[in-house]
Design a protein around this motif. Sequence first.
Motif, PDB file in Angstrom:
ATOM      1  N   ALA A 165      11.020   7.396 -38.094  1.00  0.00           N
ATOM      2  CA  ALA A 165      11.407   5.980 -38.165  1.00  0.00           C
ATOM      3  C   ALA A 165      11.624   5.390 -36.778  1.00  0.00           C
ATOM      4  CB  ALA A 165      12.666   5.820 -39.006  1.00  0.00           C
ATOM      5  N   GLN A 166      12.273   6.151 -35.895  1.00  0.00           N
ATOM      6  CA  GLN A 166      12.502   5.680 -34.529  1.00  0.00           C
ATOM      7  C   GLN A 166      11.169   5.530 -33.779  1.00  0.00           C
ATOM      8  OE1 GLN A 166      15.068   8.939 -33.345  1.00  0.00           O
ATOM      9  NE2 GLN A 166      16.855   7.563 -33.207  1.00  0.00           N
ATOM     10  N   ALA A 167      10.301   6.502 -33.957  1.00  0.00           N
ATOM     11  CA  ALA A 167       8.995   6.466 -33.291  1.00  0.00           C
ATOM     12  C   ALA A 167       8.173   5.290 -33.802  1.00  0.00           C
ATOM     13  CB  ALA A 167       8.244   7.778 -33.519  1.00  0.00           C
ATOM     14  N   LEU A 168       8.239   5.035 -35.111  1.00  0.00           N
ATOM     15  CA  LEU A 168       7.502   3.909 -35.688  1.00  0.00           C
ATOM     16  C   LEU A 168       7.989   2.598 -35.074  1.00  0.00           C
ATOM     17  CD1 LEU A 168       5.408   2.836 -37.681  1.00  0.00           C
ATOM     18  CD2 LEU A 168       7.195   2.813 -39.421  1.00  0.00           C
ATOM     19  N   LYS A 169       9.288   2.428 -34.972  1.00  0.00           N
ATOM     20  CA  LYS A 169       9.867   1.210 -34.388  1.00  0.00           C
ATOM     21  C   LYS A 169       9.425   1.058 -32.933  1.00  0.00           C
ATOM     22  CE  LYS A 169      13.026  -2.144 -34.451  1.00  0.00           C
ATOM     23  NZ  LYS A 169      12.476  -3.439 -34.744  1.00  0.00           N
ATOM     24  N   LYS A 170       9.489   2.137 -32.178  1.00  0.00           N
ATOM     25  CA  LYS A 170       9.102   2.124 -30.771  1.00  0.00           C
ATOM     26  C   LYS A 170       7.608   1.775 -30.631  1.00  0.00           C
ATOM     27  CE  LYS A 170      11.165   3.955 -26.899  1.00  0.00           C
ATOM     28  NZ  LYS A 170      11.894   2.847 -26.320  1.00  0.00           N
ATOM     29  N   LEU A 171       6.778   2.337 -31.493  1.00  0.00           N
ATOM     30  CA  LEU A 171       5.337   2.085 -31.418  1.00  0.00           C
ATOM     31  C   LEU A 171       4.973   0.688 -31.916  1.00  0.00           C
ATOM     32  CD1 LEU A 171       4.047   5.598 -32.323  1.00  0.00           C
ATOM     33  CD2 LEU A 171       3.592   4.366 -30.226  1.00  0.00           C
ATOM     34  N   GLN A 172       5.747   0.137 -32.817  1.00  0.00           N
ATOM     35  CA  GLN A 172       5.523  -1.248 -33.230  1.00  0.00           C
ATOM     36  C   GLN A 172       5.722  -2.172 -32.036  1.00  0.00           C
ATOM     37  OE1 GLN A 172       8.261  -1.598 -36.522  1.00  0.00           O
ATOM     38  NE2 GLN A 172       6.674  -1.150 -38.035  1.00  0.00           N
ATOM     39  N   GLN A 173       6.755  -1.913 -31.250  1.00  0.00           N
ATOM     40  CA  GLN A 173       6.990  -2.708 -30.041  1.00  0.00           C
ATOM     41  C   GLN A 173       5.862  -2.483 -29.030  1.00  0.00           C
ATOM     42  OE1 GLN A 173      10.813  -1.122 -28.984  1.00  0.00           O
ATOM     43  NE2 GLN A 173      11.936  -2.669 -30.177  1.00  0.00           N
ATOM     44  N   TYR A 174       5.449  -1.244 -28.883  1.00  0.00           N
ATOM     45  CA  TYR A 174       4.379  -0.865 -27.955  1.00  0.00           C
ATOM     46  C   TYR A 174       3.072  -1.577 -28.304  1.00  0.00           C
ATOM     47  CZ  TYR A 174       1.179   2.410 -25.517  1.00  0.00           C
ATOM     48  OH  TYR A 174       0.213   2.978 -24.725  1.00  0.00           O
ATOM     49  N   CYS A 175       2.747  -1.611 -29.590  1.00  0.00           N
ATOM     50  CA  CYS A 175       1.502  -2.248 -30.044  1.00  0.00           C
ATOM     51  C   CYS A 175       1.616  -3.778 -30.050  1.00  0.00           C
ATOM     52  CB  CYS A 175       1.120  -1.757 -31.437  1.00  0.00           C
ATOM     53  SG  CYS A 175       0.618  -0.033 -31.470  1.00  0.00           S
ATOM     54  N   ALA A 176       2.811  -4.307 -30.262  1.00  0.00           N
ATOM     55  CA  ALA A 176       2.994  -5.756 -30.277  1.00  0.00           C
ATOM     56  C   ALA A 176       2.867  -6.327 -28.867  1.00  0.00           C
ATOM     57  CB  ALA A 176       4.352  -6.112 -30.863  1.00  0.00           C
ATOM     58  N   TYR A 177       3.220  -5.546 -27.869  1.00  0.00           N
ATOM     59  CA  TYR A 177       3.175  -6.007 -26.484  1.00  0.00           C
ATOM     60  C   TYR A 177       1.738  -6.246 -26.022  1.00  0.00           C
ATOM     61  CZ  TYR A 177       3.802  -6.056 -21.437  1.00  0.00           C
ATOM     62  OH  TYR A 177       3.765  -6.403 -20.113  1.00  0.00           O
ATOM     63  N   SER A 178       0.840  -5.368 -26.411  1.00  0.00           N
ATOM     64  CA  SER A 178      -0.559  -5.456 -25.992  1.00  0.00           C
ATOM     65  C   SER A 178      -1.429  -4.731 -27.017  1.00  0.00           C
ATOM     66  CB  SER A 178      -0.707  -4.798 -24.625  1.00  0.00           C
ATOM     67  OG  SER A 178      -2.043  -4.801 -24.211  1.00  0.00           O
ATOM     68  N   GLU A 179      -2.694  -5.116 -27.111  1.00  0.00           N
ATOM     69  CA  GLU A 179      -3.610  -4.416 -28.019  1.00  0.00           C
ATOM     70  C   GLU A 179      -3.741  -2.969 -27.572  1.00  0.00           C
ATOM     71  OE1 GLU A 179      -4.922  -5.356 -30.804  1.00  0.00           O
ATOM     72  OE2 GLU A 179      -4.324  -7.445 -30.657  1.00  0.00           O
ATOM     73  N   ARG A 180      -3.728  -2.058 -28.523  1.00  0.00           N
ATOM     74  CA  ARG A 180      -3.833  -0.628 -28.234  1.00  0.00           C
ATOM     75  C   ARG A 180      -4.911  -0.002 -29.113  1.00  0.00           C
ATOM     76  NH1 ARG A 180      -0.433  -0.493 -23.770  1.00  0.00           N
ATOM     77  NH2 ARG A 180       1.440  -1.637 -24.294  1.00  0.00           N
ATOM     78  N   CYS A 181      -5.488   1.082 -28.604  1.00  0.00           N
ATOM     79  CA  CYS A 181      -6.438   1.842 -29.411  1.00  0.00           C
ATOM     80  C   CYS A 181      -5.717   3.071 -29.975  1.00  0.00           C
ATOM     81  CB  CYS A 181      -7.646   2.251 -28.579  1.00  0.00           C
ATOM     82  SG  CYS A 181      -7.272   3.382 -27.237  1.00  0.00           S
ATOM     83  N   HIS A 182      -6.380   3.755 -30.867  1.00  0.00           N
ATOM     84  CA  HIS A 182      -5.770   4.924 -31.520  1.00  0.00           C
ATOM     85  C   HIS A 182      -5.369   5.991 -30.504  1.00  0.00           C
ATOM     86  CE1 HIS A 182      -7.173   2.836 -34.953  1.00  0.00           C
ATOM     87  NE2 HIS A 182      -7.121   3.843 -35.799  1.00  0.00           N
ATOM     88  N   SER A 183      -6.236   6.240 -29.516  1.00  0.00           N
ATOM     89  CA  SER A 183      -5.923   7.300 -28.550  1.00  0.00           C
ATOM     90  C   SER A 183      -4.704   6.944 -27.701  1.00  0.00           C
ATOM     91  CB  SER A 183      -7.133   7.612 -27.666  1.00  0.00           C
ATOM     92  OG  SER A 183      -7.487   6.502 -26.876  1.00  0.00           O
ATOM     93  N   ASP A 184      -4.524   5.653 -27.375  1.00  0.00           N
ATOM     94  CA  ASP A 184      -3.323   5.230 -26.637  1.00  0.00           C
ATOM     95  C   ASP A 184      -2.068   5.527 -27.456  1.00  0.00           C
ATOM     96  OD1 ASP A 184      -4.845   4.260 -24.535  1.00  0.00           O
ATOM     97  OD2 ASP A 184      -4.662   2.152 -25.120  1.00  0.00           O
ATOM     98  N   VAL A 185      -2.142   5.238 -28.751  1.00  0.00           N
ATOM     99  CA  VAL A 185      -0.992   5.454 -29.636  1.00  0.00           C
ATOM    100  C   VAL A 185      -0.704   6.951 -29.775  1.00  0.00           C
ATOM    101  CG1 VAL A 185      -0.155   5.187 -32.003  1.00  0.00           C
ATOM    102  CG2 VAL A 185      -1.277   3.274 -30.858  1.00  0.00           C
ATOM    103  N   VAL A 186      -1.740   7.750 -29.919  1.00  0.00           N
ATOM    104  CA  VAL A 186      -1.543   9.209 -30.032  1.00  0.00           C
ATOM    105  C   VAL A 186      -0.912   9.743 -28.741  1.00  0.00           C
ATOM    106  CG1 VAL A 186      -2.744  11.439 -30.196  1.00  0.00           C
ATOM    107  CG2 VAL A 186      -3.351   9.566 -31.737  1.00  0.00           C
ATOM    108  N   ASN A 187      -1.393   9.278 -27.599  1.00  0.00           N
ATOM    109  CA  ASN A 187      -0.803   9.710 -26.326  1.00  0.00           C
ATOM    110  C   ASN A 187       0.669   9.320 -26.245  1.00  0.00           C
ATOM    111  OD1 ASN A 187      -3.223  10.816 -25.468  1.00  0.00           O
ATOM    112  ND2 ASN A 187      -3.824   8.998 -24.317  1.00  0.00           N
TER     113      ASN A 187
END
Length: 158
Positions: free
Chosen positions: A10-32
């Motif tokens: 849940a914490q990681a999902l919240k953090k990644l939602q912010q990460y993806c909302a800031y700028s467009e990301r690809c799958h490999s960026d998210v996995v990294n």
Amino acid sequence: MAYTHTFTEAQALKKLQQYCAYSERCHSDVVNKLYELGVWKKEHDAIIAALIEANYLNEERFAKAFAGGHFRQKKWGRNKIKKALQQKQVSSYCIKTAMKEIPEAAYLQVLQELFLQKWESLNHEKNRFIKMRKVSDFLLQKGFEPELIQPLFSKAKE
């Protein structure tokens, strides 16, 4: 930035939602980013699926934004953009779709401008063939196609 503790799903999902909302990301960026956050590999698929479902992560949208942005801002050619997207493990379908975002007229205009700019900057070079090689190498490094570069030399003035 390395994190000292691991995040829950849940914490990681919240953090990644912010990460993806800031700028467009690809799958490999998210996995990294997931690895960087210390999230267990078994939780990766569920988090990525949740991001896709909530429309935070869209590879086609990322590819279009990447191609358009790198063409307009950095004046990259199609070859360099394709290679960069392939390095980010973007699907070939998304790459083809992204290439359609670059208008042909604008592409040729940028190529012409870069050619003239580089040609003029090499006025000190007396040997025309060395000058042509340097300009050609520059444009190839920028990712433009050789078949588009070659005709420009016939129009160039000494």
